[in-house]
Scaffold this motif. Structure first.
Motif, short mmCIF file in Angstrom:
data_model
loop_
_atom_site.label_atom_id
_atom_site.label_comp_id
_atom_site.label_asym_id
_atom_site.label_seq_id
_atom_site.Cartn_x
_atom_site.Cartn_y
_atom_site.Cartn_z
N LEU A 1 13.80 -13.48 -13.58
CA LEU A 1 14.16 -13.83 -14.94
C LEU A 1 13.65 -12.79 -15.93
CD1 LEU A 1 13.40 -17.67 -14.94
CD2 LEU A 1 15.65 -16.56 -14.83
N GLY A 2 14.49 -12.48 -16.92
CA GLY A 2 14.12 -11.63 -18.03
C GLY A 2 14.64 -12.24 -19.31
N TYR A 3 14.60 -11.48 -20.41
CA TYR A 3 15.08 -12.00 -21.69
C TYR A 3 16.61 -12.08 -21.65
CZ TYR A 3 16.09 -12.42 -26.66
OH TYR A 3 16.55 -12.85 -27.88
N ARG A 4 17.14 -13.31 -21.70
CA ARG A 4 18.59 -13.56 -21.68
C ARG A 4 19.28 -12.95 -20.46
NH1 ARG A 4 21.21 -15.40 -26.33
NH2 ARG A 4 19.81 -15.86 -28.06
N VAL A 5 18.57 -12.82 -19.36
CA VAL A 5 19.18 -12.28 -18.15
C VAL A 5 18.48 -12.86 -16.93
CG1 VAL A 5 17.68 -10.26 -18.04
CG2 VAL A 5 19.94 -10.18 -16.97
N ALA A 6 19.26 -13.11 -15.90
CA ALA A 6 18.72 -13.51 -14.59
C ALA A 6 19.30 -12.55 -13.56
CB ALA A 6 19.08 -14.95 -14.26
N ARG A 7 18.45 -11.96 -12.76
CA ARG A 7 18.92 -11.02 -11.74
C ARG A 7 18.85 -11.69 -10.36
NH1 ARG A 7 20.11 -6.08 -12.37
NH2 ARG A 7 19.04 -6.03 -14.38
N ILE A 8 19.98 -11.71 -9.67
CA ILE A 8 20.04 -12.34 -8.36
C ILE A 8 19.39 -11.46 -7.31
CG2 ILE A 8 21.60 -13.16 -6.54
CD1 ILE A 8 23.59 -13.93 -8.72
N LEU A 9 18.44 -12.02 -6.59
CA LEU A 9 17.73 -11.30 -5.52
C LEU A 9 18.16 -11.75 -4.13
CD1 LEU A 9 14.09 -11.36 -7.00
CD2 LEU A 9 15.86 -9.59 -7.29
N ASP A 10 18.58 -12.99 -4.01
CA ASP A 10 18.95 -13.55 -2.70
C ASP A 10 20.25 -14.35 -2.84
OD1 ASP A 10 19.14 -14.72 -0.21
OD2 ASP A 10 16.98 -15.10 -0.05
N ARG A 11 21.37 -13.65 -2.78
CA ARG A 11 22.67 -14.30 -2.94
C ARG A 11 22.97 -15.31 -1.83
NH1 ARG A 11 27.24 -13.14 -5.95
NH2 ARG A 11 26.10 -11.40 -6.88
N PRO A 12 22.70 -15.00 -0.55
CA PRO A 12 22.99 -15.98 0.50
C PRO A 12 22.27 -17.31 0.30
CG PRO A 12 22.67 -13.83 1.47
CD PRO A 12 22.29 -13.70 0.03
N ALA A 13 21.03 -17.27 -0.19
CA ALA A 13 20.29 -18.51 -0.41
C ALA A 13 20.93 -19.34 -1.52
CB ALA A 13 18.83 -18.21 -0.75
N LEU A 14 21.39 -18.68 -2.60
CA LEU A 14 22.08 -19.40 -3.67
C LEU A 14 23.39 -19.99 -3.16
CD1 LEU A 14 21.56 -17.02 -6.73
CD2 LEU A 14 20.42 -19.19 -6.29
N GLU A 15 24.11 -19.24 -2.34
CA GLU A 15 25.36 -19.74 -1.77
C GLU A 15 25.10 -20.96 -0.88
OE1 GLU A 15 26.79 -16.26 0.14
OE2 GLU A 15 27.78 -15.45 -1.66
N ALA A 16 23.98 -20.94 -0.16
CA ALA A 16 23.63 -22.07 0.69
C ALA A 16 23.35 -23.32 -0.14
CB ALA A 16 22.42 -21.73 1.55
N ILE A 17 22.73 -23.12 -1.31
CA ILE A 17 22.45 -24.25 -2.19
C ILE A 17 23.75 -24.85 -2.71
CG2 ILE A 17 21.43 -24.92 -4.40
CD1 ILE A 17 19.32 -22.72 -3.91
N VAL A 18 24.67 -23.99 -3.11
CA VAL A 18 25.97 -24.46 -3.61
C VAL A 18 26.72 -25.21 -2.52
CG1 VAL A 18 28.22 -23.75 -4.50
CG2 VAL A 18 26.14 -22.61 -5.31
N GLY A 19 26.66 -24.69 -1.30
CA GLY A 19 27.37 -25.31 -0.20
C GLY A 19 26.70 -26.54 0.36
#
Length: 233
Positions: free
Chosen positions: A205-223
């Protein structure tokens, strides 16, 4: 200042003519470049309001545009549009009034095509009509998927889906307040989810920005599938 015609043609070819299903021909692109108008909007400026009769179709050239409405006294956001995105065509084609307010999120440039030009192109140019149908289908599918994400699953899945959908590369340039509006939750709850994602190494997390570090893990959460970490919120 209006961009040179050659540059405008190249941009239209890149943004509206992209895709393998129904690319625009040079004649369609030339016609659009001749007929298109350009206007700059300061951040926070309204482009059109709910209930107005549409007269043009719009394309985001620079910046971003948000479509919002008020439900039960609360303003909700349907979508944030970025360069190359089209808006205003559905209600114009249906000849019905706008359902949403369109507002520039930041200083933006919007290209607009009047209704008569669009209807003429649709009637006279089969490839143009096909491309526009594909564009409508793609946008409809995207909205349907976002609605499914909002209606089903816990908040962490909705936030993960938003991050993946709005990422430009690996960066999501959006305030937490806007994220909260888009997932239909309060800002404190969204902040809690984001902090959990950051603690687990999924984002930074930064100011008004979020940088994705682990895309597969986020995809697993969505799924809804188990990831290698406990991410329940």
């Amino acid at each position: 200042m209006r961009m040179p015609q050659l540059q405008l043609r190249e941009w239209i070819a890149c943004c509206l003519g992209r895709g393998r299903l129904a690319p625009l021909g040079t004649d369609e692109i030339d016609r659009l470049a001749e007929e298109i108008g350009e206007r700059r909007y300061a951040g926070g400026t309204t482009i059109f309001r709910r209930g107005e009769r549409p007269a043009q179709i719009h394309i985001v050239r620079e910046g971003s545009v948000e479509l919002t409405t008020v439900l039960h006294g609360r303003r909700v956001s349907l979508e944030v549009l970025r360069p190359g995105d089209v808006f205003g065509d559905v209600r114009l084609l249906l000849r019905e009034n706008e359902l949403f307010d369109a507002r520039a999120v930041e200083d933006s440039v919007v290209l607009s095509i009047d209704a008569e030009t669009v209807f003429a192109l649709l009637a006279q140019r089969p490839r143009f009509a096909q491309r526009w149908l594909v564009s409508l289908a793609e946008r409809t599918a995207s909205i349907q998927q976002r609605l499914l994400d909002l209606l089903a699953g816990p908040l962490n899945a909705r936030v993960a889906s938003l991050l993946l959908h709005e990422a430009d590369g690996d960066a999501v340039g959006m305030s937490q307040a806007r994220m909260a509006t888009l997932v239909g939750a309060g800002r404190p709850a969204v902040n809690q989810v984001l902090k959990k994602f950051e603690a687990d190494g999924l984002i930074e997390l930064g100011y008004r920005v979020a940088r994705i570090l682990d895309r597969p893990a986020l995809e697993a959460i969505v799924g809804g599938t188990p990831a290698r970490r406990d991410l329940a919120v």
